[in-house]
Design an enzyme around this catalytic site. Structure first.
Site, PDB file in Angstrom:
ATOM      1  N   GLU A 175       2.968  36.151  15.490  1.00 26.34           N
ATOM      2  CA  GLU A 175       2.073  36.719  16.500  1.00 26.34           C
ATOM      3  C   GLU A 175       0.586  36.432  16.247  1.00 26.34           C
ATOM      4  OE1 GLU A 175       4.995  40.401  17.863  1.00 26.34           O
ATOM      5  OE2 GLU A 175       3.080  40.882  16.901  1.00 26.34           O
ATOM      6  N   GLU A 369      11.816  39.082  17.604  1.00 28.72           N
ATOM      7  CA  GLU A 369      11.593  40.526  17.641  1.00 28.72           C
ATOM      8  C   GLU A 369      11.859  41.030  19.048  1.00 28.72           C
ATOM      9  OE1 GLU A 369       7.887  42.182  16.293  1.00 28.72           O
ATOM     10  OE2 GLU A 369       7.749  40.804  14.592  1.00 28.72           O
TER      11      GLU A 369
END
Length: 461
Positions: A175, A369
């Protein structure tokens, strides 16, 4: 890869043969032992100790004590029948000063963890950066300076030298949008800076670090190299209103395309370069950088939690998280929300995956995720988290539909194995399939863990 249709009449939505099922965690969120075996402070140690930054002043000093209890946690994964475990390596454990000699005691922990996973038939999947930059490197400029990208590649090589004989899949970054824009623009996360220009420079150096590390890993013989991005489908309130459509395109650029295009097309979107130039010069983007960033990868990690809905509204101030979005209003869809306040829309995941398959068809994907925080409690040894089961079921069905629509998706990793330190929220939000009593460190399988185990065992819903 094509999905397997149910021809048995059992009502199962079956996934392709070889589909990889597992869970994910992050080092600072679960390990604890922040002062043991030579580990130095990270930016999150500093941030958590800064007054007002984290809920109740909580830190990751102990977290889930995974550093000492990893064998118990691996046993839980084995009990659930999971095939893949995505964990992250803590840079300040491996190179406490960011750049110097490797700390063998730090790598010893990951040696033990990897061996325990393999002994249990679980594939280790290592993420090299999940936000815990050594504080000493932030003191020298952090991700806003080019040298950090080169230091990251050196660190990646050092970890691979130790674990590469047993770890096949390597993720460089987790991320980068959060690291750049929450860390350097809004200040919501470590290192807590509020400098929009720094955020754009950090974004580039994170991507450059990925490219340099990916090249080094491939040269060292890594079988599968990936990067994980957190993405959101951005929709205009009125698809027929050109102002709403323009607002959505801007936010999509700042959240999604500014990372996807250089990673998968080898070039930045022109509109994002023009936008970044409002806040900083572009001298930090050197000739050849985009080629390094855009070198082929083997797998794109996709993290998805919620959709984004926007509209154009004159006079709206810019979001701190998305510099330069004056006139863009962020709307709350009429949807259920999780304990994070995030809207639940499983079809957003389907739309996202189909869009990625269309716009960036060259690379396979994996959900690295996906999950939800709810207000869980253990009662008589049971955690009845029906909302999380519903969330997982709906999102996995969305994944199944996306595969049927052509998305080349190779696996799904639930977030997260354990309740943990949820960054600025401290221990107030619980994402785990396993409940953790932070006072006793007792682990309790939630109903969602048992349900997910059944999905894994059947390779279908």
């Amino acid at each position: 890869m094509t999905q397997t249709e149910d021809r048995t009449g059992t009502g199962l939505a079956l996934f392709p043969p070889g589909f990889r099922w597992g869970v994910a965690t992050a080092s600072y969120q679960i390990e604890g032992a922040t002062g043991e075996d030579g580990r130095a402070p990270s930016i999150w140690d500093t941030f958590a100790r800064t007054s007002g930054r984290v809920h109740l002043g909580q830190t990751g000093d102990v977290a889930c004590d995974h550093y000492h209890r990893y064998a118990e946690d691996v046993a839980l994964m084995r009990e659930l029948g999971l095939g893949t475990y995505r964990f992250s390596v803590a840079w300040p454990r491996v190179r406490p000063d960011g750049t110097g000699p490797v700390n063998p005691r730090g790598l010893d922990f990951y040696d033990r963890l990897v061996d325990a996973l393999l002994a249990s038939g679980i594939e280790p999947m290592a993420t090299l950066y999940h936000w815990d930059l050594p504080q000493v490197l932030e003191d020298r400029g952090g991700w806003t300076v080019r040298e950090t990208a080169h230091h990251f590649a050196d660190y990646a090589t050092a970890v691979h030298d130790r674990l590469g004989d047993r770890v096949a899949t390597w993720t460089t970054l987790n991320e980068p949008w959060c690291s750049a824009f929450l860390g350097y623009a809004s200040g919501d996360q470590a290192p807590g800076r509020t400098e929009p220009g720094a955020a754009f420079r950090a974004a580039h150096h994170l991507l450059l670090g990925h490219g340099l590390a990916a090249r080094a890993l491939k040269a060292a013989g890594a079988r599968e190299v990936s990067v994980t991005v957190n993405l959101t489908p951005v929709s205009p309130r009125d698809p027929q209103d050109r102002h709403d459509v323009a607002a959505a395109a801007l936010v999509d650029g700042l959240h999604n395309r500014i990372f996807l295009d250089p990673l998968l097309k080898g070039r930045y979107p022109a509109d994002m370069l023009e936008h970044a130039a409002r806040f900083t010069g572009l001298e930090h983007i050197a000739g050849g950088d985009e080629g390094i960033i855009g070198a082929p990868i083997d797998l794109l990690g996709v993290n998805y939690y919620a959709p984004t809905l926007v509209a154009a509204k004159v006079g709206t101030p810019s979001s701190d998280r998305f510099p330069g979005t004056e006139g863009v209003e962020y709307l709350e869809p009429d949807l259920p929300v999780t304990a994070m306040g995030w809207p639940v829309e499983a079809d957003g995941l389907r739309r996202l995956l189909v869009r990625l398959a269309h716009d960036y068809p060259s690379v396979p994907m994996m959900i690295t995720e996906n999950g939800a925080a709810y207000h869980d409690s253990a009662v008589d040894g049971r955690v009845a988290d029906a909302e999380r089961v519903d969330y997982l079921r709906s999102h996995l069905l969305a994944v199944h539909r996306a595969i049927g629509e052509g998305a080349d998706l190779r696996g799904y990793l639930a977030w997260s194995l354990l309740d943990n330190f949820e960054w600025a929220y401290g221990y107030d939000k619980r994402f785990g399939l396993v409940h953790v009593d932070y006072e006793t460190q007792r682990r309790t399988l939630k109903d969602s863990a048992l349900w997910y185990s059944g999905v894994v065992g059947r390779n279908g819903i």
